[in-house]
Design an enzyme around this catalytic site. Structure first.
Site, PDB file in Angstrom:
ATOM      1  N   ASP A 184      36.394  24.917  36.635  1.00 36.69           N
ATOM      2  CA  ASP A 184      35.759  25.085  35.328  1.00 36.69           C
ATOM      3  C   ASP A 184      34.432  24.308  35.281  1.00 36.69           C
ATOM      4  OD1 ASP A 184      35.568  26.018  32.783  1.00 36.69           O
ATOM      5  OD2 ASP A 184      37.193  24.805  31.950  1.00 36.69           O
TER       6      ASP A 184
ATOM      7  N   ASN B 216      38.993  36.489  31.467  1.00 36.71           N
ATOM      8  CA  ASN B 216      37.564  36.494  31.804  1.00 36.71           C
ATOM      9  C   ASN B 216      36.891  37.852  31.605  1.00 36.71           C
ATOM     10  OD1 ASN B 216      37.840  34.052  34.517  1.00 36.71           O
ATOM     11  ND2 ASN B 216      37.463  33.760  32.339  1.00 36.71           N
TER      12      ASN B 216
END
Ligand code: V0D
Length: 264
Positions: free
Chosen positions: A38, A86
Site C-alpha cells: 500500500d 480495485n
C-alpha cells in the site's frame, strides 16, 4: 549479552545490509511472508506525480523485495497486487495497472528464472484483460519447474469470495453424498482454498500506515504475526524487509522462552 542489549536497543540492524542479512539468517526465517503493498498513490502525491508513477515505482520494489526474500531463504512471498475492490478505480488507472505484470515480466522474468523462483498466482484471473492473462500464464509456465522461492501474486483476489467458493464446493459434495458433512475439517477447507499447496503465512506486513486486512487471506492469517509500517511501498527497501524479519524473530524468541506464554 552485548548482542542482546544491542538488539533490544535496536542498534544491531544499523550495520551494513550484509551484516543484517547474516544476523537474520542465523535465526528462524518465516517460511511464508505476505505483504499488502500500500502507499503507491501517496508516494506519488508527495512528489506531485500522477498516481501511476507510484504504481510503476512500486513495481521496482516488488523486484527488490523478491530478491532479498529469496536470498534469506523465504519459501513463499505472497504480494497483494490487485484486490477485487480495485476495479472501482478510474479506468485509466486500472488499464495502467493491468500493463504492469507484462512490463514486470519483460524486465525481470529472466532474473527470476536464474534465481530459481517459481511464479504463482491466487485470485480470479478470468476477469483480467487477455494481454495480462497471457503475460502471467507465460511466467507461470516458464517457471513451473523451478523449486526455489514461490513468488505468489494475489491478483483480483478476495478472501470472502475464496471462502464462498470453497463452501459451495463442499456443500455440493455433501449434498451428493461424495463427502459426509461431519468430515469437513480444517484440512479439508484448506485443500479447497487457492492457497491449498502453500504453507500458512507466518508474517503479514502492510505498508503505508493502514491497519486493516482489507479482505486479504482472512482464514490463512489466523496465526500469523502482523506488522503495520508507515513506510510507503515504493520506499520499502531491503533494510525494511530485513528489519521486519528481525522483529518477527524477536517475537518468536519471546514466545519460545519463559518470558511469555503463547498468547491466545
Ligand atoms: C501496483 C505495488 C508487479 C502494487 C506493486 C495488476 C500496485 C506494483 C505485478 C505483477 C502491481 C503481477 C503479476 C505478475 C508479475 C508482476 C503487479 C499489479 C500491480 C496488478 F505475474 N507489480 N504489480 N501487478 N503494482
Amino acid at each position: 549479552m552485548l548482542n542482546k542489549l544491542m538488539r533490544k536497543k535496536n542498534i544491531l540492524s544499523e550495520g551494513s545490509i550484509a551484516d543484517q542479512i547474516a544476523n537474520v539468517k542465523s535465526r528462524q526465517i518465516p517460511a511464508h511472508v505476505a505483504i499488502i503493498m500500500d502507499g503507491n498513490g501517496r508516494w506519488a502525491k508527495k512528489r506531485n506525480l500522477p498516481r501511476v508513477a507510484g504504481h510503476h515505482e512500486g513495481m521496482k520494489t516488488v523486484r527488490k523485495i523478491a530478491k532479498i526474500s529469496n536470498e534469506i531463504g523465504v519459501k513463499v512471498l505472497t504480494l497483494y497486487a490487485f484486490s477485487t475492490e480495485n476495479w472501482k478505480r478510474p479506468k485509466l488507472e486500472v488499464d495502467f495497472l493491468m500493463r504492469l505484470p507484462g512490463e514486470f515480466l519483460n524486465t525481470y522474468l529472466g532474473e527470476l528464472i536464474e534465481e530459481n523462483v517459481r511464479v504463482e498466482m491466487i485470485g480470479d484471473l478470468s476477469l483480467l484483460p487477455d494481454h495480462t492473462k497471457k503475460a502471467i500464464e507465460q511466467a507461470i509456465r516458464k517457471t513451473k519447474d523451478n523449486d526455489g522461492m514461490i513468488l505468489n501474486f494475489a491478483m483480483n483476489y478476495g478472501s470472502r469470495a475464496e471462502m464462498i467458493r470453497c463452501t459451495q464446493e463442499l456443500a455440493k459434495m455433501a449434498a451428493s453424498g461424495e463427502i459426509k458433512w461431519e468430515d469437513i475439517d480444517e484440512d479439508m477447507i484448506n485443500s479447497y482454498l487457492m492457497t491449498a499447496d502453500l504453507p500458512e503465512p507466518d508474517l503479514l506486513i502492510r505498508t503505508s500506515g493502514e491497519i486493516r486486512l482489507s479482505n486479504f487471506m482472512l482464514w490463512q492469517l489466523a496465526y500469523a504475526e502482523f506488522s503495520f509500517t508507515d513506510v510507503l511501498w515504493p520506499d520499502f527497501d531491503e533494510a525494511c524487509l530485513l528489519s521486519e524479519v528481525e522483529e518477527f524473530q524477536s517475537r518468536s524468541r519471546r514466545f519460545g522462552s519463559v518470558e511469555g506464554e503463547e498468547p491466545v
